[in-house]
Design a protein around this motif. Structure first.
Motif, mmCIF file in Angstrom:
data_model
loop_
_atom_site.group_PDB
_atom_site.id
_atom_site.type_symbol
_atom_site.label_atom_id
_atom_site.label_comp_id
_atom_site.label_asym_id
_atom_site.label_seq_id
_atom_site.Cartn_x
_atom_site.Cartn_y
_atom_site.Cartn_z
ATOM 1 N N GLY A 1 42.190 -20.162 -20.816
ATOM 2 C CA GLY A 1 42.454 -19.332 -19.646
ATOM 3 C C GLY A 1 42.883 -17.941 -20.053
ATOM 4 N N ILE A 2 44.052 -17.544 -19.609
ATOM 5 C CA ILE A 2 44.567 -16.209 -19.918
ATOM 6 C C ILE A 2 45.699 -16.278 -20.933
ATOM 7 C CG2 ILE A 2 43.856 -15.179 -17.737
ATOM 8 C CD1 ILE A 2 46.652 -15.665 -16.665
ATOM 9 N N GLU A 3 45.817 -17.429 -21.615
ATOM 10 C CA GLU A 3 46.933 -17.637 -22.534
ATOM 11 C C GLU A 3 46.810 -16.891 -23.857
ATOM 12 O OE1 GLU A 3 47.208 -21.857 -23.057
ATOM 13 O OE2 GLU A 3 47.911 -22.189 -21.025
ATOM 14 N N GLU A 4 45.600 -16.716 -24.388
ATOM 15 C CA GLU A 4 45.412 -16.127 -25.713
ATOM 16 C C GLU A 4 44.327 -15.057 -25.705
ATOM 17 O OE1 GLU A 4 44.789 -19.152 -28.674
ATOM 18 O OE2 GLU A 4 46.428 -20.376 -27.888
ATOM 19 N N PRO A 5 44.529 -13.975 -24.959
ATOM 20 C CA PRO A 5 43.502 -12.942 -24.926
ATOM 21 C C PRO A 5 43.466 -12.143 -26.233
ATOM 22 C CG PRO A 5 45.430 -12.209 -23.734
ATOM 23 C CD PRO A 5 45.682 -13.645 -24.124
ATOM 24 N N VAL A 6 42.280 -11.669 -26.586
ATOM 25 C CA VAL A 6 42.151 -10.751 -27.712
ATOM 26 C C VAL A 6 42.792 -9.419 -27.321
ATOM 27 C CG1 VAL A 6 40.504 -9.492 -29.172
ATOM 28 C CG2 VAL A 6 40.039 -11.848 -28.524
ATOM 29 N N PHE A 7 42.548 -9.028 -26.091
ATOM 30 C CA PHE A 7 43.106 -7.793 -25.549
ATOM 31 C C PHE A 7 44.014 -8.147 -24.372
ATOM 32 C CE2 PHE A 7 38.976 -6.719 -27.376
ATOM 33 C CZ PHE A 7 39.332 -5.695 -28.239
ATOM 34 N N PRO A 8 45.334 -8.206 -24.593
ATOM 35 C CA PRO A 8 46.250 -8.587 -23.506
ATOM 36 C C PRO A 8 46.141 -7.681 -22.275
ATOM 37 C CG PRO A 8 47.387 -8.624 -25.608
ATOM 38 C CD PRO A 8 46.035 -8.006 -25.856
ATOM 39 N N VAL A 9 45.895 -6.410 -22.493
ATOM 40 C CA VAL A 9 45.704 -5.472 -21.383
ATOM 41 C C VAL A 9 44.399 -4.715 -21.656
ATOM 42 C CG1 VAL A 9 46.696 -3.554 -20.072
ATOM 43 C CG2 VAL A 9 48.211 -5.227 -21.159
ATOM 44 N N PRO A 10 43.271 -5.289 -21.213
ATOM 45 C CA PRO A 10 41.998 -4.642 -21.502
ATOM 46 C C PRO A 10 41.929 -3.239 -20.905
ATOM 47 C CG PRO A 10 41.702 -6.576 -20.085
ATOM 48 C CD PRO A 10 43.140 -6.487 -20.419
ATOM 49 N N GLN A 11 41.393 -2.328 -21.707
ATOM 50 C CA GLN A 11 41.302 -0.924 -21.286
ATOM 51 C C GLN A 11 39.929 -0.562 -20.725
ATOM 52 O OE1 GLN A 11 44.102 1.107 -21.372
ATOM 53 N NE2 GLN A 11 45.019 -0.888 -21.861
ATOM 54 N N ASN A 12 38.949 -1.468 -20.919
ATOM 55 C CA ASN A 12 37.605 -1.205 -20.420
ATOM 56 C C ASN A 12 36.878 -2.534 -20.255
ATOM 57 O OD1 ASN A 12 36.510 -1.939 -23.042
ATOM 58 N ND2 ASN A 12 37.252 0.075 -23.737
ATOM 59 N N GLU A 13 35.671 -2.461 -19.720
ATOM 60 C CA GLU A 13 34.917 -3.693 -19.448
ATOM 61 C C GLU A 13 34.581 -4.447 -20.742
ATOM 62 O OE1 GLU A 13 30.875 -5.368 -17.282
ATOM 63 O OE2 GLU A 13 31.427 -3.263 -16.993
ATOM 64 N N GLN A 14 34.296 -3.714 -21.807
ATOM 65 C CA GLN A 14 33.973 -4.365 -23.077
ATOM 66 C C GLN A 14 35.150 -5.212 -23.569
ATOM 67 O OE1 GLN A 14 32.858 -1.632 -26.172
ATOM 68 N NE2 GLN A 14 32.328 -3.259 -27.607
ATOM 69 N N GLU A 15 36.360 -4.703 -23.501
ATOM 70 C CA GLU A 15 37.536 -5.472 -23.908
ATOM 71 C C GLU A 15 37.768 -6.639 -22.953
ATOM 72 O OE1 GLU A 15 40.844 -2.827 -24.261
ATOM 73 O OE2 GLU A 15 40.048 -1.856 -26.073
ATOM 74 N N TRP A 16 37.562 -6.412 -21.680
ATOM 75 C CA TRP A 16 37.737 -7.461 -20.674
ATOM 76 C C TRP A 16 36.779 -8.615 -20.956
ATOM 77 C CZ3 TRP A 16 34.295 -8.151 -16.215
ATOM 78 C CH2 TRP A 16 34.784 -9.073 -15.288
ATOM 79 N N ARG A 17 35.515 -8.285 -21.254
ATOM 80 C CA ARG A 17 34.515 -9.318 -21.549
ATOM 81 C C ARG A 17 34.790 -9.994 -22.896
ATOM 82 N NH1 ARG A 17 30.925 -9.986 -17.794
ATOM 83 N NH2 ARG A 17 30.446 -8.300 -16.361
ATOM 84 N N ALA A 18 35.363 -9.265 -23.841
ATOM 85 C CA ALA A 18 35.685 -9.851 -25.144
ATOM 86 C C ALA A 18 36.719 -10.964 -25.006
ATOM 87 C CB ALA A 18 36.189 -8.776 -26.103
ATOM 88 N N ASN A 19 37.521 -10.908 -23.965
ATOM 89 C CA ASN A 19 38.499 -11.970 -23.714
ATOM 90 C C ASN A 19 37.830 -13.256 -23.247
ATOM 91 O OD1 ASN A 19 40.776 -10.551 -24.486
ATOM 92 N ND2 ASN A 19 41.179 -9.779 -22.439
ATOM 93 N N MET A 20 36.598 -13.162 -22.765
ATOM 94 C CA MET A 20 35.842 -14.337 -22.325
ATOM 95 C C MET A 20 34.990 -14.817 -23.491
ATOM 96 S SD MET A 20 34.596 -13.248 -18.565
ATOM 97 C CE MET A 20 35.095 -11.597 -18.134
ATOM 98 N N ARG A 21 35.612 -15.482 -24.421
ATOM 99 C CA ARG A 21 34.922 -15.839 -25.649
ATOM 100 C C ARG A 21 35.012 -17.336 -25.898
ATOM 101 N NH1 ARG A 21 39.958 -14.745 -26.278
ATOM 102 N NH2 ARG A 21 41.218 -15.657 -27.912
ATOM 103 N N VAL A 22 34.196 -17.757 -26.842
ATOM 104 C CA VAL A 22 34.236 -19.138 -27.304
ATOM 105 C C VAL A 22 34.519 -19.098 -28.793
ATOM 106 C CG1 VAL A 22 32.873 -21.227 -27.671
ATOM 107 C CG2 VAL A 22 32.641 -19.935 -25.549
ATOM 108 N N VAL A 23 35.414 -19.945 -29.226
ATOM 109 C CA VAL A 23 35.755 -20.035 -30.640
ATOM 110 C C VAL A 23 35.442 -21.446 -31.102
ATOM 111 C CG1 VAL A 23 37.621 -19.894 -32.336
ATOM 112 C CG2 VAL A 23 37.597 -18.326 -30.380
ATOM 113 N N PHE A 24 34.659 -21.552 -32.170
ATOM 114 C CA PHE A 24 34.350 -22.850 -32.760
ATOM 115 C C PHE A 24 35.228 -23.037 -33.984
ATOM 116 C CE2 PHE A 24 30.383 -22.019 -30.574
ATOM 117 C CZ PHE A 24 29.998 -23.271 -30.132
ATOM 118 N N ARG A 25 35.736 -24.215 -34.130
ATOM 119 C CA ARG A 25 36.435 -24.581 -35.353
ATOM 120 C C ARG A 25 35.831 -25.894 -35.833
ATOM 121 N NH1 ARG A 25 40.908 -22.561 -32.323
ATOM 122 N NH2 ARG A 25 41.684 -20.671 -33.282
#
Length: 92
Positions: free
Chosen positions: A54-78
């Protein structure tokens, strides 16, 4: 929180974000499984664990633009290496 929403509204919003995040993670898992099937690869579905952050672990806690906002919608594989169980008892 910025708009002084009630605690209930904030909780509902956070839960909605978690639900959406989990749905996205599950869709990525399912897409990977379908891709594998198309290539003749069988995955053990029980070995996949999906979580939504959800919103618990954003890359950009306060996105400054759409690119940062979209970067928070990611998938991480481990990929974790799990040792197989021993075939017979061995004293350590």
């Amino acid at each position: 929180e910025k708009t002084n929403a009630t605690a209930a509204v904030i909780a509902q919003t956070k839960q909605s974000a978690l639900n959406l995040s989990l749905a996205r993670a599950n869709e990525v898992r399912d897409s990977l499984i379908r891709f594998g099937q198309g290539k003749g690869i069988t995955f053990d579905v029980s070995q996949f664990v999906t979580t939504g952050k959800g919103i618990e672990e954003p890359v950009f806690p306060v996105p400054q633009n759409e690119q940062e906002w979209r970067a928070n919608m990611r998938v991480v594989f481990r990929v974790l290496n799990v040792e197989a169980e021993f075939e017979k008892f061995e004293k350590y």
